[in-house]
Scaffold this active site. Structure first.
Site, PDB file in Angstrom:
ATOM      1  N   TYR A 138       0.727  -1.256   0.003  1.00 42.79           N
ATOM      2  CA  TYR A 138       0.019  -0.086   0.062  1.00 42.79           C
ATOM      3  C   TYR A 138       0.849   1.263  -0.165  1.00 42.79           C
ATOM      4  CZ  TYR A 138      -2.774   4.098   2.061  1.00 42.79           C
ATOM      5  OH  TYR A 138      -3.238   5.067   2.015  1.00 42.79           O
ATOM      6  N   LYS A 142       1.583   4.456  -2.842  1.00 45.34           N
ATOM      7  CA  LYS A 142       1.549   5.766  -2.818  1.00 45.34           C
ATOM      8  C   LYS A 142       3.012   6.567  -3.072  1.00 45.34           C
ATOM      9  CE  LYS A 142      -2.562   5.983  -1.255  1.00 45.34           C
ATOM     10  NZ  LYS A 142      -3.974   6.699  -2.161  1.00 45.34           N
ATOM     11  N   ASN A 167      -2.966   9.552  10.314  1.00 45.65           N
ATOM     12  CA  ASN A 167      -3.879   8.614  10.798  1.00 45.65           C
ATOM     13  C   ASN A 167      -5.159   9.290  11.006  1.00 45.65           C
ATOM     14  OD1 ASN A 167      -1.270   7.339  11.782  1.00 45.65           O
ATOM     15  ND2 ASN A 167      -2.628   5.818  11.763  1.00 45.65           N
ATOM     16  N   LYS A 176     -15.085   0.140   6.901  1.00 44.82           N
ATOM     17  CA  LYS A 176     -13.443  -0.507   6.774  1.00 44.82           C
ATOM     18  C   LYS A 176     -13.113  -1.713   7.295  1.00 44.82           C
ATOM     19  CE  LYS A 176     -10.466   2.517   5.659  1.00 44.82           C
ATOM     20  NZ  LYS A 176      -9.577   3.961   6.093  1.00 44.82           N
ATOM     21  N   LYS A 178     -11.530  -4.020   9.707  1.00 49.07           N
ATOM     22  CA  LYS A 178     -10.469  -4.173  10.560  1.00 49.07           C
ATOM     23  C   LYS A 178      -9.494  -2.862  10.146  1.00 49.07           C
ATOM     24  CE  LYS A 178      -8.113  -7.501   7.426  1.00 49.07           C
ATOM     25  NZ  LYS A 178      -7.254  -8.844   7.234  1.00 49.07           N
ATOM     26  N   PHE A 199      -1.740  -3.014  21.296  1.00 46.41           N
ATOM     27  CA  PHE A 199      -0.297  -3.694  21.316  1.00 46.41           C
ATOM     28  C   PHE A 199       0.554  -3.306  22.444  1.00 46.41           C
ATOM     29  CE2 PHE A 199      -0.812  -3.626  16.517  1.00 46.41           C
ATOM     30  CZ  PHE A 199      -1.545  -4.934  16.428  1.00 46.41           C
ATOM     31  N   ARG A 206       0.900   7.988  17.406  1.00 44.44           N
ATOM     32  CA  ARG A 206       0.338   8.262  15.976  1.00 44.44           C
ATOM     33  C   ARG A 206       0.252   9.721  16.008  1.00 44.44           C
ATOM     34  NH1 ARG A 206       2.321   4.083  15.006  1.00 44.44           N
ATOM     35  NH2 ARG A 206       1.299   2.282  14.073  1.00 44.44           N
TER      36      ARG A 206
END
Length: 304
Positions: A138, A142, A167, A176, A178, A199, A206
């Site tokens: 992805y 870009k 983000n 969308k 997940k 996590f 972010r």
């Protein structure tokens, strides 16, 4: 003003379409609905074309009865865990190639979605001149799109503005799944009084930007010089901070459930934008901080 929006049933595209219809004489959304959903366009009063713009020989004259002044190119497969790299690259790159070729003929200004993913695990703050080091298909798509835009700008006197979204979160992203923002996913868990799963150990951060600010950046890009600009707040937000703010807004008191990160090979532990170029060249400065953005979003969702 005549406007074409690709990926207009998607997250950013639909928010743009709803907003821009107030400014346009003609406005058309094109989307193949492979990712976006028609429900995102409830309240949209323009035309909708269901077509795959990544295919060769797209017959624009068949679908449009006007030549656009502006093309907002939001169409993209944005799922960073999508298993077919070849199809990811083909779809994202060839869609953009077709848009650029169409823009040459119509002399439309192209405003397109890029991504902070092009920076990879680069050092922060990430400026537009920082090294690009995409870590997945992805982000690589870009990266190639930015190269293409630069070539077309230089060789064909075409105006192209690329917006490196960091983000993004906000209304109309639920489809969308997940790939939706962590803010949305954590809010769903916490609304059901489940401990939010993040996590280990939630210290990753972010540059989170609210969709209303992203729409504003696209509007500012209409008058901006060709180039690539970060679209972000310039402020870091850890996942622990997101949980803290959600607890406050939702009226909950849930501790994080820390889990192992299975995506360490390409996962960005931290993103943070240098937003000075967007401020000086586009006049764009984000208005929503994480607290006001999450509160506005939760009200739109009906969670508070």
């Amino acid at each position: 003003m005549d406007i074409l929006i690709t990926g207009g049933a998607g997250f950013v595209g639909s928010n743009l379409a709803i907003y821009l219809q107030k400014m346009a004489d003609n406005i058309t959304v094109v989307d193949d609905l492979s990712k976006g959903v028609y429900k995102n366009l409830e309240g949209f009063e323009g035309d909708v074309v269901v077509a795959d713009i990544s295919k060769e020989n797209m017959d624009w004259e068949h679908y449009l009865d006007f030549e656009p002044d502006y093309i907002f190119h939001q169409a993209s497969n944005t799922d960073t865990t999508y298993p077919d790299d070849k199809e990811m690259l083909r779809s994202n790159i060839e869609s953009f190639r077709n848009i650029l070729e169409f823009a040459i003929n119509s002399q439309a200004k192209v405003i397109y979605a890029s991504s902070a993913g092009v920076y990879g695990k680069g050092t922060i703050p990430m400026s537009e001149n920082s090294q690009r080091d995409p870590k997945n298909a992805y982000a690589f798509s870009k990266y190639i799109m930015e190269n293409m835009a630069r070539k077309y700008t230089e060789n064909y006197d075409l105006e192209c503005v690329g917006l490196r979204y960091f983000n993004v979160y906000g209304p109309r992203e639920s489809f969308k799944g997940k790939a939706a923002s962590m803010i949305y996913q954590l809010a769903l868990q916490m609304k059901e009084l489940k401990r939010p799963r993040i996590f280990e150990f939630g210290e990753q951060f972010r540059d989170q930007i609210y969709i209303k600010d992203v729409v504003e950046a696209n509007i500012e890009a209409m008058e901006a010089p060709s180039g690539v600009y970060n679209v972000a707040t310039g402020k870091p937000t850890s996942f622990n901070k997101i949980v803290e703010v959600l607890n406050k807004v939702l009226g909950t008191n849930l501790e994080p459930d820390y889990i192992k990160n299975p995506y360490t090979q390409f996962y960005q532990d931290q993103t943070l934008a240098d937003v000075s170029l967007a401020a000086s060249k586009m006049g764009f400065v984000a208005k929503y901080d994480i607290e006001s953005g999450i509160e506005d979003y939760m009200r739109w969702l009906g969670f508070v």
